[in-house]
Enzyme design. Structure first.
Site, PDB file in Angstrom:
ATOM      1  CG  HIS A 140      -0.247   0.235   2.512  1.00 55.87           C
ATOM      2  ND1 HIS A 140       0.517  -0.743   3.112  1.00 55.87           N
ATOM      3  CD2 HIS A 140      -0.155   1.318   3.311  1.00 55.87           C
ATOM      4  CE1 HIS A 140       1.025  -0.255   4.237  1.00 55.87           C
ATOM      5  NE2 HIS A 140       0.637   0.994   4.369  1.00 55.87           N
ATOM      6  CE  LYS A 159      14.167   0.381   5.809  1.00 56.90           C
ATOM      7  NZ  LYS A 159      14.964  -0.845   6.025  1.00 56.90           N
ATOM      8  CE  LYS A 203       8.035  -3.585  14.035  1.00 64.85           C
ATOM      9  NZ  LYS A 203       9.359  -4.268  14.046  1.00 64.85           N
ATOM     10  CG  ASP A 209       2.095   8.686  11.102  1.00 65.49           C
ATOM     11  OD1 ASP A 209       1.241   7.961  10.565  1.00 65.49           O
ATOM     12  OD2 ASP A 209       1.833   9.496  12.018  1.00 65.49           O
ATOM     13  CE  LYS A 238      11.175  -8.731  10.433  1.00 66.91           C
ATOM     14  NZ  LYS A 238      11.728  -7.734  11.260  1.00 66.91           N
ATOM     15  CB  SER A 298      15.454   2.026   8.783  1.00 66.01           C
ATOM     16  OG  SER A 298      16.278   0.995   9.260  1.00 66.01           O
TER      17      SER A 298
END
Ligand code: GLU
Length: 472
Positions: free
Chosen positions: A64, A69, A93, A98, A105, A361
């Site tokens: 989406h 990530k 998460k 945000d 993963k 990150s």
């Protein structure tokens, strides 16, 4: 003991929260499902000439928002179900804090202690090459990071391999985060998850009525803490809690634990482990043979910072902690979570609490794409502004500041936010704001924090779909 599907566990939590939303059932089904899972295997010629077949995975849970990530773990129990569950947790998460990514993963099914450094390098490079071949990695596609059993070293191999195969080398640095500082990494990434866990616990402990309901005073000072897992996340969480005045009474590792009701000094334990290769037999502390027993010992805050599925229906009733702070992913099963919540234990959920890693990150990825260090353009300007303000104050009050003070500020050495300051303040702001968001959500529906966090994630992802994936 029967281990239920981890992905099914995450979906149970999702379904429970979804009941409090009004989204179309088809949309909820789409949000929940894992979009793509890639299982690959390849041969490794070992240093002794033998051949091992290596199994590896990458799951992209939700596109989406793009890129997707999430970390890459090296562990013998890695499997498709696990990476799908962890990828789903990444989607939720990122939404909660945000950070504009979908969740992913990956994992390689190895015990890294059984491989030499050069074997690990070959495995990592081949894995990256295979991901690149299938379009499963790239700054705008899917961006890995460290996880259980990996660190900045593997991330630099991933970057180097990707750079050599991509046709867009300019942005290649942004294909992976958690890189070493000086090689595209951002200052503060290593400690980010533990630092974020600390900010989350601190925020929870600052709400007086919540602490009162648990029979605790507000604040971190004097709180008795047990940490399970002294890896990167566990260590940094313990470090910041200790600095804020908490007392670390227990530490559990895979080979057993230590307990001392008067408190353990973290860095003494770490030094002892360096010397002896184990935290056990530390003078002045009691060895606890079975590290699972340590979870059940008396404390105010229990921090599981190891692997998933640690607190289940069979041990949940014996947990004595008043707060369970989920630093690792999925340490508490949905049934165990429900029964502990009914007993009045405050669970600070993983989907929120360990989001500090991916938050920093995000800062690293932004730095890589903008090709400039955070603060580089504005730092000196901030220093000049400060000097101008001080000079105006001097003129107004008719008193001079020490020349040294002004010249230190002017030189930028003692003024102007450095990259580390900016990363830390961005992380703190993210964790503090998100805590209040999930807390408000939980209170308005009279549910626990995990359900509040999932409701918030579902609403934001649904919005992401309706906008066609525009950044928040
Ligand atoms: N592995 C970490 C996590 O589970 C970090 C992921 C990232 O930075 O992408 O949240």
């Amino acid at each position: 003991m029967h281990k239920s599907s981890f992905f099914a566990e995450v979906n149970k939590m999702f379904d429970h929260a979804a009941k409090y939303t009004e989204h179309d059932s088809g949309l909820l089904e789409q949000i929940k499902s894992c979009n793509s899972v890639y299982h690959l295997s390849f041969p490794l010629v070992r240093d002794n000439g033998e051949i091992d077949v290596i199994h590896a995975y990458r799951a992209e849970h939700s596109q989406h928002m793009q890129p997707t990530k999430g970390g890459i773990r090296y562990a013998p129990m890695v499997n498709a179900d696990e990476v799908m569950a962890l990828a789903a947790l990444m989607s939720y998460k990122c939404a909660i804090v945000d950070v504009p990514y979908g969740g992913a993963k990956g994992g390689i099914c190895i015990d890294r202690n059984k491989y030499s450094q050069s074997e690990l390098e070959r495995i990592t490079r081949r894995y990256t090459f295979e991901l690149a071949k299938k379009n499963f990695i790239g700054p705008g596609i899917d961006v890995p990071a460290p996880d259980y059993g990996t660190s900045s070293v593997e991330m630099s191999w991933i970057f180097d391999t990707y750079r050599s195969v991509t046709d867009n080398p300019l942005d290649a640095l942004a294909c992976v985060t958690g890189k070493p500082v000086g090689a595209g990494g951002v200052r503060g990434r290593i400690e980010a998850t533990g630092r974020g866990v600390f900010f989350g616990i601190r925020e929870a402990c600052s709400i007086e009525e919540d602490m009162h309901a648990l029979g605790l005073s507000s604040g971190i000072e004097g709180k008795r803490v047990i940490i399970q897992g002294l890896g990167n996340v566990g260590y940094h969480t313990a470090l910041y809690l200790e600095r804020a005045g908490a007392i670390i009474v227990g530490i559990a590792e895979y080979d057993g634990g230590l307990y001392n009701s008067k408190g353990l000094i973290l860095n003494e334990i770490v030094d002892h482990r360096k010397e002896t290769k184990s935290i056990l037999n530390f003078p002045g502390a009691t060895n606890v043979k079975n590290s699972a027993t340590l979870l059940e010992m008396e404390c105010d805050i229990l921090v599981p910072a190891a692997l998933e599925n640690q607190i289940r229906s069979d041990n949940a009733d014996r947990i004595q902690a008043k707060i369970v702070a989920e630093a690792s992913n999925g340490p508490v099963t949905s049934a165990a979570g429900q029964s502990m919540t009914e007993r009045g234990i405050l669970i600070i959920p993983d989907v929120y609490l360990n989001a500090g890693g991916v938050t920093v990150s995000y800062f690293e990825w932004l730095r890589n794409l903008s090709h400039v260090r955070h603060g580089r353009i504005s730092r000196r300007r901030e220093a000049h502004n400060a000097v101008n303000i001080l000079k105006t104050v001097q003129a107004l009050v008719g008193k001079n500041f020490d020349d040294q003070v002004l010249s230190d500020i002017e030189s930028g050495s003692s003024f102007g936010a450095s990259e580390a300051d900016l990363v830390d303040s961005g992380l703190e702001d993210t964790m503090v704001s998100a805590y209040h968001e999930i807390h408000t959500e939980a209170h308005s529906h009279d549910v626990d924090l995990r359900t509040g966090a999932f409701i918030s994630a579902i609403d934001k992802i649904a919005l992401g779909y309706s906008r066609g994936g525009i950044f928040p």
